[in-house]
Motif scaffolding. Structure first.
Motif, PDB file in Angstrom:
ATOM      1  N   VAL A 146       0.867  -1.177   0.000  1.00 20.48           N
ATOM      2  CA  VAL A 146       0.000   0.000   0.000  1.00 20.48           C
ATOM      3  C   VAL A 146       0.904   1.227   0.000  1.00 20.48           C
ATOM      4  CG1 VAL A 146      -1.849   1.241   1.166  1.00 20.48           C
ATOM      5  CG2 VAL A 146      -1.732  -1.258   1.341  1.00 20.48           C
ATOM      6  N   SER A 147       0.803   2.043  -1.039  1.00 17.85           N
ATOM      7  CA  SER A 147       1.721   3.170  -1.188  1.00 17.85           C
ATOM      8  C   SER A 147       1.094   4.515  -0.856  1.00 17.85           C
ATOM      9  CB  SER A 147       2.276   3.204  -2.616  1.00 17.85           C
ATOM     10  OG  SER A 147       1.231   3.265  -3.561  1.00 17.85           O
ATOM     11  N   GLY A 148      -0.205   4.538  -0.584  1.00 19.07           N
ATOM     12  CA  GLY A 148      -0.857   5.799  -0.258  1.00 19.07           C
ATOM     13  C   GLY A 148      -2.357   5.625  -0.207  1.00 19.07           C
ATOM     14  N   PHE A 149      -3.053   6.729  -0.108  1.00 22.64           N
ATOM     15  CA  PHE A 149      -4.512   6.708  -0.005  1.00 22.64           C
ATOM     16  C   PHE A 149      -5.104   6.164  -1.292  1.00 22.64           C
ATOM     17  CE2 PHE A 149      -8.697   9.012  -0.059  1.00 22.64           C
ATOM     18  CZ  PHE A 149      -9.246   8.320   1.019  1.00 22.64           C
ATOM     19  N   GLY A 150      -5.781   5.019  -1.203  1.00 19.35           N
ATOM     20  CA  GLY A 150      -6.378   4.385  -2.365  1.00 19.35           C
ATOM     21  C   GLY A 150      -5.405   3.671  -3.269  1.00 19.35           C
ATOM     22  N   GLN A 151      -4.143   3.595  -2.862  1.00 13.76           N
ATOM     23  CA  GLN A 151      -3.096   3.005  -3.705  1.00 13.76           C
ATOM     24  C   GLN A 151      -2.712   1.627  -3.160  1.00 13.76           C
ATOM     25  OE1 GLN A 151      -2.179   4.723  -6.567  1.00 13.76           O
ATOM     26  NE2 GLN A 151      -3.852   6.023  -5.820  1.00 13.76           N
ATOM     27  N   VAL A 152      -3.407   0.600  -3.617  1.00 19.41           N
ATOM     28  CA  VAL A 152      -3.199  -0.764  -3.144  1.00 19.41           C
ATOM     29  C   VAL A 152      -2.741  -1.631  -4.300  1.00 19.41           C
ATOM     30  CG1 VAL A 152      -4.251  -2.757  -1.993  1.00 19.41           C
ATOM     31  CG2 VAL A 152      -5.033  -0.430  -1.449  1.00 19.41           C
ATOM     32  N   GLY A 153      -1.619  -2.317  -4.106  1.00 16.87           N
ATOM     33  CA  GLY A 153      -1.093  -3.198  -5.135  1.00 16.87           C
ATOM     34  C   GLY A 153      -1.788  -4.543  -5.147  1.00 16.87           C
ATOM     35  N   SER A 154      -1.250  -5.461  -5.910  1.00 14.42           N
ATOM     36  CA  SER A 154      -1.835  -6.790  -6.038  1.00 14.42           C
ATOM     37  C   SER A 154      -1.407  -7.684  -4.878  1.00 14.42           C
ATOM     38  CB  SER A 154      -1.404  -7.438  -7.359  1.00 14.42           C
ATOM     39  OG  SER A 154      -1.849  -6.677  -8.459  1.00 14.42           O
ATOM     40  N   PHE A 155      -2.300  -8.556  -4.458  1.00 12.30           N
ATOM     41  CA  PHE A 155      -1.974  -9.548  -3.447  1.00 12.30           C
ATOM     42  C   PHE A 155      -1.164 -10.669  -4.085  1.00 12.30           C
ATOM     43  CE2 PHE A 155      -5.340  -7.228  -1.471  1.00 12.30           C
ATOM     44  CZ  PHE A 155      -5.089  -7.310  -0.114  1.00 12.30           C
ATOM     45  N   PHE A 156      -0.075 -11.057  -3.419  1.00  7.63           N
ATOM     46  CA  PHE A 156       0.752 -12.131  -3.970  1.00  7.63           C
ATOM     47  C   PHE A 156       0.059 -13.481  -3.771  1.00  7.63           C
ATOM     48  CE2 PHE A 156       2.157 -12.128   0.433  1.00  7.63           C
ATOM     49  CZ  PHE A 156       2.509 -13.439   0.702  1.00  7.63           C
ATOM     50  N   VAL A 157       0.624 -14.538  -4.368  1.00 11.18           N
ATOM     51  CA  VAL A 157      -0.080 -15.818  -4.416  1.00 11.18           C
ATOM     52  C   VAL A 157      -0.330 -16.414  -3.034  1.00 11.18           C
ATOM     53  CG1 VAL A 157       0.668 -16.433  -6.724  1.00 11.18           C
ATOM     54  CG2 VAL A 157       2.093 -17.062  -4.761  1.00 11.18           C
ATOM     55  N   GLY A 158       0.433 -15.999  -2.034  1.00 11.30           N
ATOM     56  CA  GLY A 158       0.139 -16.423  -0.678  1.00 11.30           C
ATOM     57  C   GLY A 158       1.085 -17.492  -0.159  1.00 11.30           C
ATOM     58  N   GLU A 159       1.026 -17.706   1.151  1.00 12.40           N
ATOM     59  CA  GLU A 159       1.889 -18.664   1.829  1.00 12.40           C
ATOM     60  C   GLU A 159       1.064 -19.598   2.699  1.00 12.40           C
ATOM     61  OE1 GLU A 159       5.365 -17.049   3.916  1.00 12.40           O
ATOM     62  OE2 GLU A 159       4.696 -15.068   3.264  1.00 12.40           O
ATOM     63  N   VAL A 160       1.333 -20.879   2.593  1.00 14.51           N
ATOM     64  CA  VAL A 160       0.831 -21.828   3.573  1.00 14.51           C
ATOM     65  C   VAL A 160       1.737 -21.725   4.799  1.00 14.51           C
ATOM     66  CG1 VAL A 160       0.437 -24.263   4.084  1.00 14.51           C
ATOM     67  CG2 VAL A 160      -0.069 -23.358   1.803  1.00 14.51           C
ATOM     68  N   VAL A 161       1.169 -21.455   5.953  1.00 14.13           N
ATOM     69  CA  VAL A 161       1.964 -21.281   7.167  1.00 14.13           C
ATOM     70  C   VAL A 161       2.342 -22.658   7.706  1.00 14.13           C
ATOM     71  CG1 VAL A 161       2.059 -20.238   9.449  1.00 14.13           C
ATOM     72  CG2 VAL A 161       0.712 -19.157   7.638  1.00 14.13           C
ATOM     73  N   PRO A 162       3.626 -22.951   7.840  1.00 12.76           N
ATOM     74  CA  PRO A 162       4.054 -24.304   8.209  1.00 12.76           C
ATOM     75  C   PRO A 162       3.622 -24.707   9.609  1.00 12.76           C
ATOM     76  CG  PRO A 162       5.913 -22.803   8.213  1.00 12.76           C
ATOM     77  CD  PRO A 162       4.767 -22.054   7.604  1.00 12.76           C
ATOM     78  N   GLY A 163       3.308 -25.974   9.757  1.00 12.92           N
ATOM     79  CA  GLY A 163       2.964 -26.515  11.068  1.00 12.92           C
ATOM     80  C   GLY A 163       1.610 -26.095  11.578  1.00 12.92           C
ATOM     81  N   THR A 164       0.716 -25.646  10.684  1.00 13.45           N
ATOM     82  CA  THR A 164      -0.570 -25.114  11.155  1.00 13.45           C
ATOM     83  C   THR A 164      -1.759 -25.956  10.727  1.00 13.45           C
ATOM     84  OG1 THR A 164      -0.776 -23.638   9.230  1.00 13.45           O
ATOM     85  CG2 THR A 164       0.309 -22.751  11.207  1.00 13.45           C
TER      86      THR A 164
END
Length: 470
Positions: A196-214
């Motif tokens: 997020v670089s500023g007001f209304g300035q939101v980039g793309s969400f990355f593919v994500g992470e599986v949290v280990p051991g959860t």
């Protein structure tokens, strides 16, 4: 909305109770309560957020009972621009531009005044992320988290077993130029973020992470540290009322190339994933852990706090609220500090913690049955001990070393079973702390304000209050 997971570990453990110390923070008497929803039928599971660019702008979003109201979808929203005294309200996610919203809302304002929200759909097995740039008056979906590609990195073999069988309990947080969401993905916890670089300035969400051991680790929270690092906490429990263990994982560089590290054990809780207690007889409770990370640059900058529920003896219903803290990014933790200062064996449950970014002080809130001794009077609606609840809170001004005298926040006494809500007070409460004023939100059927249209039917409205540190 909690769903029963399969294959949960059997855990039995014990934890000695740590006495309450006295902090210097004091608070006013029971604050003025405001019935935000004033709506026919039940509301529960509330999220609340205060806008740091305009602290008089406060937003609440909650579940509503769809079946009882003849609805197919939707959540209740309240927006205030006068510090929570008056509210404009409406249903959102009722097949509008937010889709067919089911439940489990989570809110977070960032330093620019962006308001992020996540929730669950009724049918779609994805997690939406919505953004408001007008203080909560309107939202638009800016992300829809879907099943990741098969090559998504994992830290432990088998952690992606059952991935996206269903999604549950999403939590969102925004700070330090990034926004993160985490949820249970039908097996493990799964997290993703965006710049997020500023007001209304939101980039793309990355593919994500599986949290280990959860795998089968649920009912968690996520926080952002002063260097942009990320911590998640979740509860590894039995499926029913047995013991539970809290674990954290740390992603050391947030949106950088590193992934979440291996899980770190914090403490036992004796609270199962569906632990039935007198004041929450239908829905049950979990340990409901929550995180708050100090990014103020002050004396305790970098200290991360963890709140949770501890049952003193398994199946005793003697549950208390504890806080621990870590100064090394979650590797080691302090002893538990008992927050509730009563001397009863009654239940305290569904805690929430929030850190004031202007001071570094802490606020904690929870449901509390200390005054329900079954002998009538304040705190007892029916002559039965430990089945009514009030809403209480406390502050710490010394970095979580101790908490001050507890204050009753709710003006009245509620009984969840009387509401016939099915999920009682729900799975969680709401709290946002900014500028020396804590703003909690909770489900309440006391009708202490006289504004509940279903007061005679004892159904749940959403209440709030402004609770300043004096």
């Amino acid at each position: 909305m909690r769903r029963l997971s399969e294959g949960l570990l059997m855990i039995a453990a014990a934890l000695a109770m740590v006495p309450v110390a006295t902090a210097t923070a004091t608070v006013r008497a029971t604050p003025t309560n405001v019935d935000v929803s004033q709506r026919h039928l039940n509301e529960s599971e509330e999220a609340i957020a205060v806008n740091p660019t305009n602290p008089k702008n406060i937003v609440v979003v909650t579940n509503v009972g769809h079946k009882e109201a003849g609805l197919t979808a939707g959540m209740f929203e309240g927006v205030s621009f006068d510090g929570g005294r008056t509210w404009s309200t409406k249903l959102i996610g009722n097949n509008d531009n937010l889709g067919d919203a089911c439940c489990d809302p989570s809110l977070s304002f960032d330093q620019y005044g962006n308001l992020f929200m996540t929730y669950l759909f009724q049918v779609e097995n994805t997690v939406p992320i919505a953004l408001s740039t007008d203080g909560g008056l309107n939202f638009n979906v800016v992300g829809d988290i879907v099943a990741p590609p098969s090559g998504t990195p994992t830290k432990s073999g088998g952690d992606n077993r059952g991935l996206f069988r269903f999604v549950d309990q999403p939590t969102i947080t925004a700070a330090h130029g990034e926004v993160w969401v985490i949820f249970n993905a039908g097996g493990p916890m799964f997290a993703t973020g965006a710049p997020v670089s500023g007001f209304g300035q939101v980039g793309s969400f990355f593919v994500g992470e599986v949290v280990p051991g959860t795998n089968n680790c649920t009912y968690g929270d996520i926080a952002i540290g002063p260097a942009g690092q990320i911590m998640q906490v979740c509860t590894l429990t039995e499926s029913g009322q047995g013991g539970g263990k809290l674990f954290v994982n740390i992603d050391p560089d947030g949106l950088g190339p590193a992934n979440f590290g291996d899980r770190i054990f914090v403490t036992d809780t004796h609270v199962g994933g569906f632990d039935f207690i007198g004041p929450q007889p239908d829905r049950s409770v979990d340990a409901e852990p929550g995180l708050a990370w100090d990014r103020t640059g002050g004396l305790h900058n970098g200290r991360v706090y963890l709140i949770y529920t501890l049952e003193q003896k398994n199946e005793s219903d003697n549950t208390d609220i504890f806080v621990r803290y870590s100064d090394d990014g979650g590797v080691t933790w302090s002893s538990g500090v008992r927050v509730n200062d009563d001397s009863t064996v009654n239940s305290q449950f569904l805690p929430k913690i929030s850190l004031d970014p202007t001071t570094g002080n802490l606020a904690a809130v929870w449901y509390d049955s200390r005054r329900d001794l079954g002998t009538g009077g304040s705190g007892d609606s029916d002559g039965i001990a430990n089945d009514d609840a009030q809403f209480w809170g406390a502050f710490s001004t010394n970095g979580g070393v101790s908490f001050g005298a507890n204050v009753q926040i709710s003006a009245g006494t509620s009984n969840a079973a009387d509401s016939r809500n099915g999920i009682d007070y729900g799975d969680y409460t709401g709290l946002s702390f900014y500028g020396g004023v804590a703003h909690p939100s909770w489900s309440d059927n006391s009708n202490s304000t006289g504004n509940n249209p279903d007061g005679a039917l004892h159904q749940l409205d959403i209440y709030t209050a402004a609770l300043p540190v004096s």
